[in-house]
Write a protein that holds these residues in place. Structure first.
Motif, short mmCIF file in Angstrom:
data_model
loop_
_atom_site.label_atom_id
_atom_site.label_comp_id
_atom_site.label_asym_id
_atom_site.label_seq_id
_atom_site.Cartn_x
_atom_site.Cartn_y
_atom_site.Cartn_z
N ALA A 1 17.86 -2.09 40.92
CA ALA A 1 16.82 -2.12 40.96
C ALA A 1 16.78 -3.89 41.25
CB ALA A 1 15.66 -2.14 40.09
N GLY B 1 6.90 -5.67 37.53
CA GLY B 1 5.51 -4.83 37.40
C GLY B 1 6.10 -3.62 37.56
N GLU B 2 7.47 -3.26 38.61
CA GLU B 2 7.57 -1.93 38.55
C GLU B 2 8.86 -1.33 37.51
OE1 GLU B 2 6.68 0.23 40.90
OE2 GLU B 2 6.01 -1.61 41.56
N ARG B 3 8.28 -0.27 36.78
CA ARG B 3 9.32 0.32 36.30
C ARG B 3 11.28 -0.02 36.88
NH1 ARG B 3 11.53 6.28 36.28
NH2 ARG B 3 11.62 7.10 38.57
#
Length: 379
Positions: free
Chosen positions: A180, A222-224
């Motif tokens: 990510a 804000g994402e996992r």
């Protein structure tokens, strides 16, 4: 023995702390995979992240260069990837970068055309992506190449790493625990003070360090923070999964916060799971000892899906020879504390030895650590 039949060691680590262990393991009959953080927010990585919004590549590049060193790779490609630009005038750094990006550096001029072409393509892709006022000072050419490969291959960091390894002829694997982009590490101190950014957590002021860290968190817009599939595959085939040495709260423990990492480790019931204690305390761990660190790690392990599987089967700790606190520079040696009791609580075996490098106080003796790791591999 064929390479794919050799014992497989997966090493969760940071940067320089595990360098000697990495180098020593490269001389052993093992397959080695390094799992590194992707949330570095300082130095050259910070400038690249802020300019392009990509994941941090500094620890990846550094681990790949350590692999190259350990495997005896010292050709021109490795020299280019290990080069760093001047930290002097900004104009000088820009001029020096142009020597590389335009193929006029002597190392590139004498390189085989295919290799030179690939490197120039990635450097030019990087240059095309950055802002006109990008600050090249003290920048790593390897970071620029790896970032350029990342951009050139549709932001697929695993493909970029594969290409980088092939360029440098590196056999060992290096993967970030997540692919990510924009992952940030933060911490909360015991007095409730928030600390944002890996570079701030690892450089706590003395007073903050004495207060201590209560908890850490990872976030990605804000994402996992999803696990890298290559890491999950590596954990599945591992014969030993090693944690450390390295910065406890910024380089080792945060991997537990990445989704699916802890369950993947727990599923491999055959592998040894080995925690290597640091030789010294650091800014993050002032006042902590090995026993307390094991309790913190075990608590996070259970919270992240470790269930009833013990987090570690073995714990390597440097032997304490004196009944008083001894320091090297600004930091004291990391005490063992209630190590035996902590190991009993999690079902781990304490392996206490003389793991300090006799020539570099405060550093691990990589050969001594690698010998113990080899001896603990399942038969």
């Amino acid at each position: 023995m064929a390479a794919d039949r050799l014992p497989h060691i997966v090493l969760f680590s940071g940067g320089t702390a595990c360098r000697s262990t990495n180098l020593a393991l490269c001389t052993k009959p093992v397959r080695l995979t390094r799992i590194v953080p992707a949330w570095d927010s300082g130095g050259s990585s910070k400038v690249i992240r802020e300019s392009l919004g990509v994941l941090a590549v500094g620890d990846i590049r550094q681990a790949l260069m350590t692999m190259a060193h350990g495997e005896g790779r010292a050709g021109d490609v490795v020299k280019v990837c290990n080069a760093r630009l001047t930290s002097g005038a900004e104009a000088d750094a820009r001029t020096e970068f142009a020597l590389y990006a335009e193929g006029r550096h002597p190392l590139l001029e004498r390189m085989e055309p295919g290799l030179r072409g690939a490197i120039l393509n990635y450097l030019r892709t990087f240059r095309a992506g950055i802002a006109a006022d990008f600050d090249f000072r003290n920048g790593s050419i390897g970071n620029f190449i790896l970032t350029g490969a990342h951009l050139a291959h549709n932001s697929d960091i695993n493909t970029a790493i594969f290409v980088f390894r092939k360029l440098c002829d590196v056999a060992g694997h290096v993967w970030p625990s997540t692919t990510a982009d924009g992952v940030d590490l933060s911490a909360v101190l015991n007095d409730g003070t928030p600390v944002a950014g890996q570079h701030r957590v690892t450089a706590l002021a003395e007073g903050e360090g004495k207060v201590g860290i209560r908890e850490i968190a990872l976030a990605a817009g804000g994402e996992r923070v999803a696990a890298n599939e290559a890491v999950l595959e590596s954990l599945e085939s591992a014969d030993a999964i090693v944690f450390g040495p390295g910065s406890f709260f910024t380089s080792i423990l945060p991997h537990f916060l990445v989704e699916d990492i802890v369950p993947a480790i727990a599923r491999n019931v055959r592998a040894r799971r080995i925690f290597i204690g640091n030789i010294l305390q650091c800014r993050e761990t002032r006042g902590l000892d090995m026993g307390r660190m094991l309790d913190i790690a075990a608590g996070l392990w259970r919270a992240r899906g470790g269930a009833d599987v013990r987090p570690f089967t073995h714990v390597l700790a440097n032997r304490q020879l004196l009944p008083f606190e001894k320091t090297v520079g600004a930091f004291a040696y990391l005490g063992t504390g209630q190590l035996e009791e902590a190991c009993a609580r999690i079902g781990a075996e304490a392996v206490i030895g003389e793991f300090e490098d006799p020539w570099q106080r405060g550093h691990h003796d990589g050969e001594a650590v690698a010998d113990v790791l080899s001896s603990l591999l399942p038969s």
